[in-house]
Enzyme design. Structure first.
Site, PDB file in Angstrom:
ATOM      1  N   CYS A  80      26.186  34.200  33.444  1.00 23.63           N
ATOM      2  CA  CYS A  80      24.840  34.119  34.027  1.00 23.63           C
ATOM      3  C   CYS A  80      23.758  34.561  33.045  1.00 23.63           C
ATOM      4  O   CYS A  80      22.623  34.096  33.110  1.00 23.63           O
ATOM      5  CB  CYS A  80      24.743  35.008  35.266  1.00 23.63           C
ATOM      6  SG  CYS A  80      26.121  34.888  36.412  1.00 23.63           S
ATOM      7  N   ASP A 139      28.707  40.033  39.186  1.00 16.85           N
ATOM      8  CA  ASP A 139      29.315  40.128  40.510  1.00 16.85           C
ATOM      9  C   ASP A 139      30.675  39.439  40.553  1.00 16.85           C
ATOM     10  O   ASP A 139      31.606  39.920  41.201  1.00 16.85           O
ATOM     11  CB  ASP A 139      28.388  39.509  41.561  1.00 16.85           C
ATOM     12  CG  ASP A 139      27.289  40.480  41.962  1.00 16.85           C
ATOM     13  OD1 ASP A 139      27.023  41.405  41.191  1.00 16.85           O
ATOM     14  OD2 ASP A 139      26.699  40.309  43.037  1.00 16.85           O
ATOM     15  N   CYS A 176      22.076  36.828  36.808  1.00 12.88           N
ATOM     16  CA  CYS A 176      23.012  37.106  37.902  1.00 12.88           C
ATOM     17  C   CYS A 176      22.287  37.669  39.129  1.00 12.88           C
ATOM     18  O   CYS A 176      21.114  38.036  39.082  1.00 12.88           O
ATOM     19  CB  CYS A 176      24.097  38.059  37.408  1.00 12.88           C
ATOM     20  SG  CYS A 176      25.569  38.109  38.466  1.00 12.88           S
ATOM     21  N   ASP A 177      23.024  37.762  40.219  1.00  9.36           N
ATOM     22  CA  ASP A 177      22.470  37.987  41.561  1.00  9.36           C
ATOM     23  C   ASP A 177      21.407  39.074  41.664  1.00  9.36           C
ATOM     24  O   ASP A 177      20.379  38.894  42.305  1.00  9.36           O
ATOM     25  CB  ASP A 177      23.596  38.370  42.527  1.00  9.36           C
ATOM     26  CG  ASP A 177      24.584  37.252  42.757  1.00  9.36           C
ATOM     27  OD1 ASP A 177      24.537  36.258  42.024  1.00  9.36           O
ATOM     28  OD2 ASP A 177      25.420  37.388  43.657  1.00  9.36           O
ATOM     29  N   LYS A 178      21.665  40.258  41.100  1.00 10.13           N
ATOM     30  CA  LYS A 178      20.761  41.393  41.323  1.00 10.13           C
ATOM     31  C   LYS A 178      19.552  41.358  40.405  1.00 10.13           C
ATOM     32  O   LYS A 178      18.585  42.099  40.611  1.00 10.13           O
ATOM     33  CB  LYS A 178      21.510  42.722  41.121  1.00 10.13           C
ATOM     34  CG  LYS A 178      22.775  42.850  41.947  1.00 10.13           C
ATOM     35  CD  LYS A 178      22.538  42.600  43.430  1.00 10.13           C
ATOM     36  CE  LYS A 178      23.828  42.567  44.219  1.00 10.13           C
ATOM     37  NZ  LYS A 178      24.742  41.481  43.849  1.00 10.13           N
ATOM     38  N   CYS A 183      26.074  31.269  38.928  1.00  8.87           N
ATOM     39  CA  CYS A 183      26.972  30.499  39.792  1.00  8.87           C
ATOM     40  C   CYS A 183      26.239  29.352  40.476  1.00  8.87           C
ATOM     41  O   CYS A 183      25.136  29.516  41.000  1.00  8.87           O
ATOM     42  CB  CYS A 183      27.618  31.413  40.816  1.00  8.87           C
ATOM     43  SG  CYS A 183      28.672  32.673  40.052  1.00  8.87           S
ATOM     44  N   GLU A 190      30.621  43.439  48.257  1.00  8.19           N
ATOM     45  CA  GLU A 190      30.759  42.091  48.820  1.00  8.19           C
ATOM     46  C   GLU A 190      32.226  41.800  49.121  1.00  8.19           C
ATOM     47  O   GLU A 190      33.117  42.311  48.462  1.00  8.19           O
ATOM     48  CB  GLU A 190      30.238  41.048  47.826  1.00  8.19           C
ATOM     49  CG  GLU A 190      28.750  41.115  47.636  1.00  8.19           C
ATOM     50  CD  GLU A 190      28.238  40.029  46.700  1.00  8.19           C
ATOM     51  OE1 GLU A 190      27.016  39.834  46.664  1.00  8.19           O
ATOM     52  OE2 GLU A 190      29.043  39.375  46.013  1.00  8.19           O
ATOM     53  N   SER A 206      29.293  37.809  49.633  1.00  5.48           N
ATOM     54  CA  SER A 206      28.762  37.023  48.529  1.00  5.48           C
ATOM     55  C   SER A 206      28.054  35.805  49.092  1.00  5.48           C
ATOM     56  O   SER A 206      28.377  35.322  50.183  1.00  5.48           O
ATOM     57  CB  SER A 206      29.918  36.563  47.638  1.00  5.48           C
ATOM     58  OG  SER A 206      29.531  35.477  46.838  1.00  5.48           O
TER      59      SER A 206
END
Length: 563
Positions: free
Chosen positions: A54, A86, A127-129, A199, A450, A476
């Site tokens: 990511c 993640d 990435c996610d955060k 992702c 998650e 997730s």
């Protein structure tokens, strides 16, 4: 850059005066000249790291943003912050650190930007955060700022089909069920992540990038541009230009991230069928800009916004497919035409959302990634808030791709993800069960891990839609099936989920938006008297600090709520 307006709104304290000779001497060592000290200092917050695809390319993107700042009269400095992958931290103790990383990223950007007296900021995440963390820091400081998303990964190819990271998680369940061989499993492992980018489905990274664009904090069209495309690098240069223009016009993040902007973000996420993590992150970002946002706002908007996007995890397509047919901007153009967005919201272009979308291309005519308004996947948004005697403060569920709206069955209660995983592997979970994973909330986890591994194994075992799963932890963005998360209050602080016993009948109903168990108030009172609060799992280090400070999931799991 304007000649007459002083843009050194904070850096002037460093760049002028004899008392700041030592400060300037330090900056000369990193390349500043006499001319640079006359310019505004712009921070470029980079989340570059080799620990995840990511973010592996963000060093290049940060340098492109730096070029954009330099070309438009600013003096840029790149600095780094952390990221947690993640996907790599999933399913083991590493996942405890994922949500806390959001706070660390936000804190570190705030610390560096304020310590160095930057005048404005470009922040780049993957990435996610990263996206919520960058926006939280931007919101707290309220300096002119632009957010850039590093972009989505390309799908991998296996047996002629598009595959992604969730394919790999679900393949593990298929392997345990004997449906695929070890060789096939290895082939999946080698093919699902072909290179840089977050992702690929409508998981958390793409959800939050879409939210950032909808809120007006990133450049139009940028949330769906693939990571490795030339357009992504151009966006970074453009972001460098845009941040100088924001500085000139004195447009601040709190001028952009208004209550109406958050409503736009929620609208877009509902239409796209985004991740349940959007609840946590948008609540946290709203807290950073002092906007009053609650779970009730999500529910109010959900009821009037149809689910249009046939995107993974419950659908067929990935973010690159959406980009190819018009992207998030095309979806927003459609939503605006139908009166579902606030078009008068200000954005980082200095224009309104409606003005930006007037220049955007409409969605391609012959495509089935995004359904028409009169033929939606669901007439209302799929991210549902549930309440009841199991979750008085609320819980969230993602109902996309499900044929049923109500599930009732006996509780199978576990106090950790590992216990649950072993029960699934040993075929101890039966059709009709409601699997409960508790003591994994913000404080109990700590870090609200998650449950993608568990949900993917359930799907891989052929039990998707046949069992329900509820937790005070998170899911997730890649999770799908009958799953309910963010149950609040959490077990660790005495929430009703901590009083559940094996065999209690749980009923989850998305139509009545209720989540309850068939235990009388008198019985609950007796159980509560016997309940013993467990000790926090960590007594030192970052997770101990986090567990003591973190708020409920229903308020965004932030660490500065009651300070």
């Amino acid at each position: 850059m304007s000649d007459h307006k002083e843009l050194r709104i904070r850096s002037k304290v460093i760049s002028e005066g004899v008392n700041r000779v030592p400060n300037r001497a330090m900056l000369r060592a990193v390349g500043f000249t006499d001319e640079d000290f006359k310019k505004p200092m712009i921070g470029v917050a980079s989340t570059w790291s080799e620990v995840t695809p990511c973010n592996m390319h963000i060093d290049h993107l940060a340098r492109e943003a730096k070029k954009g700042v330099q070309a438009n009269g600013g003096a840029p400095l790149i600095f780094n912050t952390i990221t947690v992958s993640d996907g790599i931290s999933m399913g083991h103790e590493g996942m405890l650190y994922s949500l806390p990383s959001r706070e660390v990223i936000a804190d570190s950007i705030e610390i560096v930007t304020n310590a160095e007296r930057f005048d404005a900021l470009v922040a780049i995440g993957g990435c996610d955060k990263n996206t919520p963390a960058c926006l939280m820091a931007i919101g707290r400081m309220n300096l002119p700022a632009v957010y850039v998303y590093g972009g989505t990964i390309q799908p991998g190819k296996h047996n002629g089909k598009d595959v992604d990271i969730v394919t790999a998680f679900e393949a593990v369940g298929q392997y345990h069920e004997g449906k695929i061989s070890e060789e096939e499993l290895h082939q999946v492992e080698c093919r699902v992540c072909p290179g840089p980018g977050a992702c690929g489905g409508m998981y958390t990274a793409n959800t939050m990038a879409s939210a950032a664009e909808a809120m007006g904090m990133s450049l139009p069209g940028s949330s769906s541009t693939p990571a490795i495309s030339k357009a992504k690098a151009v966006e970074c240069v453009d972001a460098g230009r845009a941040v100088i223009e924001l500085l000139e016009k004195n447009i601040r993040p709190r001028d952009i991230m208004t209550k109406e902007a958050f409503e736009n973000a929620i609208t877009v996420i509902m239409a796209l069928g985004g991740s349940t993590n959007a609840f946590l992150h948008l609540l946290a970002i709203a807290h950073s800009v002092q906007v009053d946002l609650t779970l009730d706002d999500f529910e109010r908007i959900r009821l009037r916004v149809p689910h249009l996007a046939d995107l993974k995890p419950s659908g067929k397509y990935v973010m690159q497919d959406l980009n190819d047919v018009g992207g998030v901007a095309g979806v927003m153009k459609l939503l605006l035409e139908k009166g579902l967005l606030h078009g008068d919201c200000l954005t980082v272009t200095g224009k309104t959302l409606a003005e930006n979308l007037a220049e955007a291309a409409p969605l391609s005519e012959f495509q089935d990634v995004i359904r028409s308004m009169d033929n939606p996947l669901k007439p209302s948004g799929p991210l549902v808030v549930l309440r009841g005697n199991l979750a008085p403060e609320g819980a969230v569920a993602k109902m996309s791709g499900l044929k049923i709206n109500r599930f009732s069955g006996p509780a199978r209660v576990f106090n950790s993800e590992e216990e649950t995983t072993q029960a699934i592997i040993k075929d101890e979970i039966q059709k009709g069960d409601v699997v409960v994973i508790r003591y994994v909330g913000p404080k109990g986890g700590p870090g609200m891990p998650e449950m993608l591994s568990v949900t993917a194994m359930i799907v891989g075992k052929g039990l998707g839609g046949e069992v329900a799963l509820m937790t005070d932890g998170r899911f997730s963005g890649g999770s799908h099936g009958f799953v309910v998360g963010h149950v609040a209050p959490e077990a660790q602080i005495g929430g009703p989920i901590g009083l559940l016993q094996d065999g209690d009948i749980i009923t989850i109903d998305s139509e009545t938006q209720s989540i309850s168990f068939d235990v009388s108030p008198e019985e609950l009172e007796q159980r509560a008297k016997k309940w013993v609060k467990p000790s926090l799992k960590f007594t030192s280090g970052v997770l101990a600090k986090y567990a003591k400070l973190v708020s409920s999931a229903s308020t965004g799991a932030v660490t500065d709520l009651d300070l």
